[in-house]
Design an enzyme around this catalytic site. Structure first.
Site, PDB file in Angstrom:
ATOM      1  N   CYS A   1     -15.998   3.502 -26.963  1.00 44.23           N
ATOM      2  CA  CYS A   1     -17.365   3.953 -27.233  1.00 44.23           C
ATOM      3  C   CYS A   1     -18.083   4.549 -26.040  1.00 44.23           C
ATOM      4  CB  CYS A   1     -18.153   2.755 -27.722  1.00 44.23           C
ATOM      5  SG  CYS A   1     -18.139   1.448 -26.480  1.00 44.23           S
TER       6      CYS A   1
ATOM      7  N   PRO B   1       4.938  -5.054  -0.960  1.00 45.57           N
ATOM      8  CA  PRO B   1       4.788  -3.897  -1.843  1.00 45.57           C
ATOM      9  C   PRO B   1       4.557  -4.321  -3.293  1.00 45.57           C
ATOM     10  CG  PRO B   1       7.096  -4.283  -1.384  1.00 45.57           C
ATOM     11  CD  PRO B   1       6.345  -5.334  -0.623  1.00 45.57           C
ATOM     12  N   GLY B   2       3.691  -3.612  -3.984  1.00 51.38           N
ATOM     13  CA  GLY B   2       3.470  -3.876  -5.408  1.00 51.38           C
ATOM     14  C   GLY B   2       3.778  -2.626  -6.190  1.00 51.38           C
TER      15      GLY B   2
ATOM     16  N   ARG C   1      -7.026   3.052 -15.007  1.00 52.86           N
ATOM     17  CA  ARG C   1      -6.946   3.759 -13.712  1.00 52.86           C
ATOM     18  C   ARG C   1      -7.627   5.134 -13.718  1.00 52.86           C
ATOM     19  NH1 ARG C   1      -3.102   5.061 -11.015  1.00 52.86           N
ATOM     20  NH2 ARG C   1      -3.857   4.218  -9.046  1.00 52.86           N
TER      21      ARG C   1
ATOM     22  N   GLY D   1       0.787  -1.236   0.000  1.00 52.88           N
ATOM     23  CA  GLY D   1       0.000   0.000   0.000  1.00 52.88           C
ATOM     24  C   GLY D   1       0.813   1.277   0.000  1.00 52.88           C
TER      25      GLY D   1
END
Ligand code: LLP
Length: 420
Positions: free
Chosen positions: A355, A287-288, A325, A239
């Site tokens: 679209c 952690p990512g 995102r 995070g």
């Protein structure tokens, strides 16, 4: 750490002119810097000093096989959230003992797979899951190590979709029930209780939020021990937020208020480590984003510049299916031209070709004036970028390339229409 920079008004990744990458591999295109991935891994590891610990990279942030190999090569472990991620992690060279399995809805076959491969631990989210893991471990004639995910009921701030530690969220077991559940877990024949785990949410930028969580966890560990429950492992989750705004600065670029300046996973880890160490537990983190976000950009090409009344739309060839995102979380990604000509700035919506009106990369954004054919980089797109891409509108997922110095190689081919 900072592998993207302008040289003579041209944006480089390491030593590579990104216009050449776009020319060679086409657009939309994900580009990653190898140096950036390695530096971010090392920076986080250095934050621990000589404290014995484990860092499990959250594979969901970016599961490209080549990037996973780089991260495994740095000695990190992996946290997986599905059988698919477990397969990728094993194939990339993460040792089973360096893999943890998180997630609120693990399937039986995924649990059995993890048991057969002897992964380090399952981070367990409910009593029912614990019963199933115990039963499956019995069937596999193995023992499952588990960490209990506790819900601390802490508001992590940020977008509600990625906040995971409020009591109304689906994650973890209320911390008040941890003692009862762990005592019961200790009686299950095929379960070995390792300790507790917490993950607050994602893109958390306030140090105090982490500090409050660390305090709560430290208190909880002490209370559990006082009631006779042994806790050896404390997993603090991931995070750690990263800077998105104002990532690149240049006199020709509109300035962006960099509210998250000097933010780094390493400094956040350093802020909580003394507290966590008080428990005497073996500390781990997951952690990512903080490892891969800054390493990647999405390069798109301007298809049309369209004026409609007051509005100017910059229509580009990458959209919400390539990077969701902005549409999903209203996330801010800085957008910059690969070539800065010193054009005047204008306020535009940068939109994709799909679209629906939700298909945008930026709204009301000041940008140097661009024309058809110009190339733009959507910055800090290495985390939760390609992994969240889709085939909506039967669009083909972009290629991914890795830059190492002045050369680039394809690490995932662009999808073809036959693969749809
Ligand atoms: N551990 C667990 C159990 C997680 O669920 C996550 C992320 C992480 C670690 C890694 O968190 P990080 O260090 O990357 O913040 N798609 C969203 C983010 C979703 C995060 C999901 N869980 C986004 O694009 O912002």
């Amino acid at each position: 750490m900072h592998e993207y920079h302008y040289e003579a008004c041209v944006l480089l990744c390491e030593e590579m002119d990104l216009r050449d990458a776009a020319q060679q591999f086409g657009t939309p295109l994900y580009v990653y810097s190898k140096g950036s991935v390695l530096d971010h891994c090392r920076h986080i590891e250095q934050a621990f000093g000589d404290t014995s610990h484990a860092t499990y990279y959250a594979v969901k942030a970016n599961s490209n096989r080549t990037l996973l190999k780089l991260i495994a090569g740095e000695g990190l472990g992996a946290d997986v959230g599905s059988g698919g991620e477990l397969t990728l992690a094993l194939q990339a060279g993460f040792r089973p003992r360096s893999i943890t399995f998180s997630g609120v809805g693990k399937r039986d076959d995924e649990i059995a797979f993890g048991l057969r491969r002897g992964i380090n631990a399952f981070n367990v989210e409910s009593t029912e899951e614990l019963e199933i893991i115990n039963a499956l471990a019995g069937r596999e004639r193995s023992r499952a190590r588990i960490l209990l995910r506790v819900n601390l009921d802490i508001d992590a701030g940020g977008h509600a979709y990625v906040s995971t530690s409020l009591k109304q969220n689906k994650f973890g077991i209320p911390w008040q029930q941890a003692a009862d559940v762990l005592r019961w877990a200790g009686t299950l024949p095929n379960i070995e209780v390792g300790g507790i785990h917490s993950h607050l949410g994602s893109q958390i930028t306030v140090e105090d939020t982490f500090r409050r969580a660390a305090q709560a966890l430290t208190r909880l560990v002490m209370d559990l021990r006082a009631s006779g429950i042994s806790v050896n492992d404390l997993d603090f989750g991931g995070g750690f937020g990263v800077q998105y705004r104002g990532y690149l600065r240049h006199p020709h670029l509109p300035p962006e208020e960099p509210e998250e300046l000097n933010l780094s996973a390493a400094s956040l880890v350093k802020a909580v480590l003394p507290l966590l160490k008080e428990t005497g537990c073996r500390i781990s983190i997951q952690p990512g984003r903080s490892i891969v976000a800054h390493a990647g950009v999405l390069i798109v090409k301007v298809a049309f510049r369209k004026e409609a009344g007051e509005k100017v739309f910059v229509v580009v060839d990458g959209g919400m299916n390539d990077l969701i995102r902005p549409s999903l979380y209203h996330s801010h990604h800085q957008i910059v031209p690969l070539l800065l000509r010193g054009d005047p700035h204008e306020t535009v919506d940068v939109v994709g070709p799909l679209c629906e009106s939700g298909d945008f990369l930026a709204l009301d954004r000041p940008l140097p004036r661009v024309v058809r054919g110009d190339l733009l980089a959507v910055m800090c797109a290495g985390a939760y970028g390609f992994v969240l891409s889709s085939n909506y509108n039967a669009r083909l997922r972009p290629a991914e390339v890795l830059v190492d110095g002045s050369s680039a190689s394809v690490i995932r081919e662009r999808e073809t229409v036959e693969q749809l």
